[in-house]
Write a protein that holds these residues in place. Sequence first.
Motif, mmCIF file in Angstrom:
data_model
loop_
_atom_site.group_PDB
_atom_site.id
_atom_site.type_symbol
_atom_site.label_atom_id
_atom_site.label_comp_id
_atom_site.label_asym_id
_atom_site.label_seq_id
_atom_site.Cartn_x
_atom_site.Cartn_y
_atom_site.Cartn_z
ATOM 1 N N PHE A 55 -0.226 4.154 1.253
ATOM 2 C CA PHE A 55 -0.647 4.979 2.383
ATOM 3 C C PHE A 55 -0.112 4.366 3.677
ATOM 4 O O PHE A 55 0.375 3.229 3.677
ATOM 5 C CB PHE A 55 -2.179 5.007 2.490
ATOM 6 N N TYR A 56 -0.226 5.117 4.739
ATOM 7 C CA TYR A 56 0.166 4.587 6.047
ATOM 8 C C TYR A 56 -0.844 5.092 7.083
ATOM 9 O O TYR A 56 -0.502 5.858 7.978
ATOM 10 C CB TYR A 56 1.609 4.957 6.407
ATOM 11 N N CYS A 57 -2.096 4.660 6.911
ATOM 12 C CA CYS A 57 -3.170 5.088 7.817
ATOM 13 C C CYS A 57 -2.866 4.552 9.226
ATOM 14 O O CYS A 57 -2.720 3.336 9.378
ATOM 15 C CB CYS A 57 -4.506 4.537 7.352
ATOM 16 N N LYS B 222 -10.310 9.173 3.191
ATOM 17 C CA LYS B 222 -9.762 9.153 4.552
ATOM 18 C C LYS B 222 -10.052 10.438 5.310
ATOM 19 O O LYS B 222 -10.349 10.429 6.486
ATOM 20 C CB LYS B 222 -8.251 8.950 4.497
ATOM 21 N N CYS C 158 -4.966 1.591 10.249
ATOM 22 C CA CYS C 158 -5.036 0.424 9.361
ATOM 23 C C CYS C 158 -4.974 -0.858 10.180
ATOM 24 O O CYS C 158 -4.084 -1.023 11.005
ATOM 25 C CB CYS C 158 -3.857 0.465 8.387
ATOM 26 N N ILE D 113 0.857 -3.596 4.272
ATOM 27 C CA ILE D 113 1.374 -2.319 3.761
ATOM 28 C C ILE D 113 2.714 -2.476 3.018
ATOM 29 O O ILE D 113 2.867 -1.942 1.921
ATOM 30 C CB ILE D 113 1.476 -1.272 4.895
ATOM 31 N N CYS E 224 0.855 -1.196 0.000
ATOM 32 C CA CYS E 224 0.000 0.000 0.000
ATOM 33 C C CYS E 224 0.881 1.232 0.000
ATOM 34 O O CYS E 224 1.991 1.219 0.533
ATOM 35 C CB CYS E 224 -0.931 0.009 1.216
ATOM 36 N N ASN F 258 -7.979 2.970 -2.421
ATOM 37 C CA ASN F 258 -7.847 4.284 -1.785
ATOM 38 C C ASN F 258 -7.897 5.409 -2.816
ATOM 39 O O ASN F 258 -7.726 6.577 -2.471
ATOM 40 C CB ASN F 258 -6.572 4.360 -0.926
ATOM 41 N N GLY G 168 -6.965 -4.887 -0.082
ATOM 42 C CA GLY G 168 -5.528 -4.858 0.197
ATOM 43 C C GLY G 168 -5.243 -4.587 1.649
ATOM 44 O O GLY G 168 -6.066 -4.902 2.513
ATOM 45 N N GLY G 169 -4.124 -3.851 1.733
ATOM 46 C CA GLY G 169 -3.269 -3.196 0.740
ATOM 47 C C GLY G 169 -4.051 -2.307 -0.227
ATOM 48 O O GLY G 169 -5.210 -2.020 -0.032
#
Length: 230
Positions: A27-29, A125, A32, A38, A25, A101, A72-73
């Motif tokens: 992003f780095y929510c 988000k 998550c 990720i 992925c 996303n 995902g991911g």
Amino acid sequence: MAGLQKTSVIDFPDQISAVVFTQGCNFYCPYCHNSQLIPLKLPSGKELMPESYFFGFLEQRQNLLDGVTITGGEPLLQSDLKDFLFKIKNDYNLLIKLDTNGSSSSKLQKLMEADLIDYLAVDLKFSWPNYKQLAPAGLISEIKRSVELIINSDVDYEFRTTVVPGLHDIEEIEKIAIQIKGAEKYFIQNFRPVNTLDPGLTNRRSFAPSKLEQFRLTAEKHLNNVQIRD
Ligand code: SF4
């Protein structure tokens, strides 16, 4: 493929689906709960699931499933995604739901134009200025393009926001709703404090139902169909 859930009745609206998890992925929510998905590369000693295993599974279960959910991911990072979806649709005659996303608008557009997506679930988000908390700056214009593309398409879709105490409030929900004005469906999903990327969030409680209802009513000022997933 990073994983397979053989049957789900909740991931693909009104359909029984298998769920395929992809690795990687952009992003780095912090909230998550698939954070092991990720990294683009697996830690040494771990291996991806071979596609042959998945298609062998479909051979056996095809008649028990309506579709496949790809999640995902971030699935759109997979270079061979188009071929994978084509095979699911054409060789197995199954519907496809894609979770994304929204950060790769041109790839998304190609899949939509090829008629390979039956249902899209797009995570929104934050309001645009707040995206910098979890995504590289260059991706925000991509997400804006994806939102416009989807709203103007004839694909069945939903936008959705996972709401997290301390990260989202009524003002933020209103800004997001305004960003997607004209959208058909918007889901507000409660945060689950389980296996989060930021371990500090595992101690945070989810929103109370009354707060989720306030969010819903706020978003409904700008959108026709707003629902809560708790
Ligand atoms: S929540 Fe989704 S978009 Fe965010 S880091 Fe996890 S997999 Fe990526």
